[in-house]
Design a protein around this motif. Structure first.
Motif, mmCIF file in Angstrom:
data_model
loop_
_atom_site.group_PDB
_atom_site.id
_atom_site.type_symbol
_atom_site.label_atom_id
_atom_site.label_comp_id
_atom_site.label_asym_id
_atom_site.label_seq_id
_atom_site.Cartn_x
_atom_site.Cartn_y
_atom_site.Cartn_z
ATOM 1 N N ARG A 193 0.852 -1.185 0.000
ATOM 2 C CA ARG A 193 0.000 0.000 0.000
ATOM 3 C C ARG A 193 0.885 1.231 0.000
ATOM 4 O O ARG A 193 1.920 1.284 0.664
ATOM 5 C CB ARG A 193 -0.933 -0.016 1.201
ATOM 6 C CG ARG A 193 -1.695 -1.329 1.340
ATOM 7 C CD ARG A 193 -2.718 -1.312 2.432
ATOM 8 N NE ARG A 193 -3.912 -0.585 2.034
ATOM 9 C CZ ARG A 193 -5.122 -0.817 2.533
ATOM 10 N NH1 ARG A 193 -5.274 -1.742 3.452
ATOM 11 N NH2 ARG A 193 -6.165 -0.109 2.145
ATOM 12 N N TYR A 230 1.207 5.537 0.367
ATOM 13 C CA TYR A 230 0.614 6.693 1.025
ATOM 14 C C TYR A 230 1.415 7.941 0.672
ATOM 15 O O TYR A 230 2.624 7.878 0.427
ATOM 16 C CB TYR A 230 0.614 6.507 2.550
ATOM 17 C CG TYR A 230 -0.128 5.277 3.026
ATOM 18 C CD1 TYR A 230 -1.468 5.344 3.390
ATOM 19 C CD2 TYR A 230 0.510 4.049 3.098
ATOM 20 C CE1 TYR A 230 -2.154 4.219 3.815
ATOM 21 C CE2 TYR A 230 -0.177 2.906 3.524
ATOM 22 C CZ TYR A 230 -1.498 3.011 3.885
ATOM 23 O OH TYR A 230 -2.166 1.892 4.299
ATOM 24 N N ARG A 267 -0.245 14.453 3.577
ATOM 25 C CA ARG A 267 -1.205 15.515 3.306
ATOM 26 C C ARG A 267 -0.535 16.884 3.355
ATOM 27 O O ARG A 267 -0.982 17.818 2.687
ATOM 28 C CB ARG A 267 -2.353 15.441 4.324
ATOM 29 C CG ARG A 267 -3.202 14.183 4.174
ATOM 30 C CD ARG A 267 -4.492 14.280 4.954
ATOM 31 N NE ARG A 267 -5.363 13.144 4.652
ATOM 32 C CZ ARG A 267 -6.613 13.047 5.072
ATOM 33 N NH1 ARG A 267 -7.152 14.005 5.823
ATOM 34 N NH2 ARG A 267 -7.341 12.000 4.764
ATOM 35 N N TYR A 316 5.532 3.479 1.760
ATOM 36 C CA TYR A 316 4.999 2.202 1.301
ATOM 37 C C TYR A 316 5.039 1.202 2.459
ATOM 38 O O TYR A 316 6.010 1.170 3.215
ATOM 39 C CB TYR A 316 5.824 1.640 0.139
ATOM 40 C CG TYR A 316 5.879 2.540 -1.072
ATOM 41 C CD1 TYR A 316 4.946 2.421 -2.099
ATOM 42 C CD2 TYR A 316 6.877 3.502 -1.195
ATOM 43 C CE1 TYR A 316 4.996 3.249 -3.207
ATOM 44 C CE2 TYR A 316 6.933 4.341 -2.299
ATOM 45 C CZ TYR A 316 5.996 4.208 -3.300
ATOM 46 O OH TYR A 316 6.051 5.020 -4.392
ATOM 47 N N THR A 317 3.991 0.394 2.576
ATOM 48 C CA THR A 317 3.968 -0.656 3.587
ATOM 49 C C THR A 317 3.674 -1.991 2.927
ATOM 50 O O THR A 317 2.864 -2.076 1.998
ATOM 51 C CB THR A 317 2.901 -0.391 4.664
ATOM 52 O OG1 THR A 317 1.600 -0.421 4.065
ATOM 53 C CG2 THR A 317 3.123 0.962 5.335
ATOM 54 N N PRO A 323 -5.346 12.244 10.812
ATOM 55 C CA PRO A 323 -4.912 11.753 9.490
ATOM 56 C C PRO A 323 -3.851 12.659 8.872
ATOM 57 O O PRO A 323 -4.108 13.812 8.542
ATOM 58 C CB PRO A 323 -6.206 11.767 8.668
ATOM 59 C CG PRO A 323 -7.072 12.788 9.339
ATOM 60 C CD PRO A 323 -6.733 12.742 10.796
ATOM 61 N N TRP A 348 -1.444 11.097 6.572
ATOM 62 C CA TRP A 348 -1.066 10.429 5.331
ATOM 63 C C TRP A 348 -2.329 9.903 4.662
ATOM 64 O O TRP A 348 -3.233 9.408 5.333
ATOM 65 C CB TRP A 348 -0.105 9.268 5.607
ATOM 66 C CG TRP A 348 1.239 9.708 6.103
ATOM 67 C CD1 TRP A 348 1.553 10.094 7.368
ATOM 68 C CD2 TRP A 348 2.433 9.811 5.334
ATOM 69 N NE1 TRP A 348 2.880 10.435 7.436
ATOM 70 C CE2 TRP A 348 3.441 10.271 6.198
ATOM 71 C CE3 TRP A 348 2.752 9.557 4.001
ATOM 72 C CZ2 TRP A 348 4.740 10.492 5.773
ATOM 73 C CZ3 TRP A 348 4.055 9.764 3.572
ATOM 74 C CH2 TRP A 348 5.039 10.223 4.453
ATOM 75 N N SER A 349 -2.387 10.006 3.355
ATOM 76 C CA SER A 349 -3.530 9.515 2.587
ATOM 77 C C SER A 349 -3.073 8.386 1.683
ATOM 78 O O SER A 349 -1.997 8.468 1.065
ATOM 79 C CB SER A 349 -4.140 10.634 1.733
ATOM 80 O OG SER A 349 -4.613 11.686 2.545
ATOM 81 N N GLU A 350 -3.887 7.325 1.607
ATOM 82 C CA GLU A 350 -3.550 6.238 0.701
ATOM 83 C C GLU A 350 -3.597 6.743 -0.736
ATOM 84 O O GLU A 350 -4.454 7.539 -1.105
ATOM 85 C CB GLU A 350 -4.510 5.067 0.892
ATOM 86 C CG GLU A 350 -4.054 3.820 0.164
ATOM 87 C CD GLU A 350 -4.831 2.587 0.585
ATOM 88 O OE1 GLU A 350 -4.454 1.492 0.154
ATOM 89 O OE2 GLU A 350 -5.814 2.741 1.334
ATOM 90 N N HIS A 351 -2.648 6.288 -1.523
ATOM 91 C CA HIS A 351 -2.510 6.791 -2.886
ATOM 92 C C HIS A 351 -2.656 5.632 -3.877
ATOM 93 O O HIS A 351 -1.678 5.161 -4.458
ATOM 94 C CB HIS A 351 -1.141 7.460 -3.060
ATOM 95 C CG HIS A 351 -0.955 8.088 -4.408
ATOM 96 N ND1 HIS A 351 -1.782 9.072 -4.898
ATOM 97 C CD2 HIS A 351 -0.038 7.870 -5.373
ATOM 98 C CE1 HIS A 351 -1.368 9.434 -6.106
ATOM 99 N NE2 HIS A 351 -0.320 8.709 -6.415
#
Length: 285
Positions: free
Chosen positions: A17, A19, A22, A40-41, A160, A162-165
């Motif tokens: 995933r 991120y 923001r 990245y995770t 929040p 960080w937002s998933e990208h």
């Protein structure tokens, strides 16, 4: 490990995933600066060794005669550049074109891309990224002096930041098609659908491929009805709670209905392609 190879090795693993911050930030100290533009995770079951991974990607800039050490992730408030978890793999990629003179002979500064990959189990042991977390990079200068560059990665763990990208969307579903009146003697059709496509801002543009069966009335009991579906769909999430949500969608579908024998040795009368069902659709998903 080259930067491109490190990024490919991480993103090639399943369930990775991505991120983006923001509020992108950077840190500067002692003639050098570092910024982080992506995180990245990868869960433990996705990479080897099976401990999972977390990667920070960004850029750097440094003056001539300055060396950047291996990045570390540490709790906020820890001793600068001496605590926390060091990166297991680090890549500093110079932006200078291949074959061109190095910045040490052509300029007083050097800039490029950075990637630091950390073992996920080591970060979890310290609760990093779930609490205020700092990226530390030690800065060494040619005259023997040194400094510590500190870049906040997580400031407020309860907000929040960080937002998933997601770049590409894919998934599966089960659809049920029930016409107002029988079409080609079919009262209903159910199918498994595979969807894939890119994100366009908050909207997903997806193509769909489906395969299933239909409830059809015909005179030959040995025939089984199959449905093949292809379509294109635009959908957007309206409200959600946890992993469940309600969205709106519009699209265009084409379905083909075909009759095939259930037992090859029995009657085939009436088998074959029956026709197409196509048209626009809109509704909730």
């Amino acid at each position: 490990m080259p930067l491109a190879a490190g990024l490919f090795a991480l993103t090639a693993a399943s369930c990775v995933r991505a991120y983006v911050p923001r509020s992108p930030g950077s840190a500067r100290a002692g003639g050098a600066s570092v910024s982080v533009t992506a995180l990245y995770t990868a869960p433990p079951q996705s990479v080897y060794p099976r401990v999972g991974a977390v990667a920070l990607q960004g850029s750097y800039r440094k003056n001539q005669g300055v060396t950047l050490a291996v990045p570390r992730l540490a709790p906020d408030g820890a001793s600068p550049c001496s605590a926390g978890v060091p990166a297991s793999t680090t890549a500093w990629a110079d932006d200078a074109p291949s074959g061109s003179p190095s910045d040490q002979t052509s300029s007083t500064t050097q800039a490029g891309s950075m990637m630091a990959i950390f073992r996920r189990d080591s970060l979890d042991q310290l609760g990093l990224l779930r609490a205020p977390t700092i990226l530390d990079v030690a800065v060494f200068r040619r005259d023997g002096s040194q400094d510590c560059l500190r870049l906040p990665v997580v400031v407020h763990a309860t907000e929040p930041e960080w937002s998933e990208h997601p770049v590409f969307s894919r998934g599966v579903g089960v659809d049920l098609f029930v016409p107002f009146r029988p079409i080609y003697a079919a009262d209903a059709a159910s199918m498994f659908v595979f969807r894939m496509g890119p994100w366009v801002g908050p909207v997903r543009l997806r193509s769909e491929l489906g395969l299933g069966g239909a409830f059809e009335k015909n005179t030959n009991a040995n025939l089984v009805a199959y449905v093949f579906r292809a379509g294109i769909l635009l959908d957007a999430l309206v409200v959600h709670t946890g992993r469940f949500g309600l969205g709106i969608s519009v699209g265009y579908d084409t379905m083909a209905l075909s009759l095939r024998p259930n037992v090859e040795g029995l009657s085939h009368q009436g088998e074959g392609f029956q026709g197409l069902i196509h048209g626009p659709r809109a509704g909730l998903s």
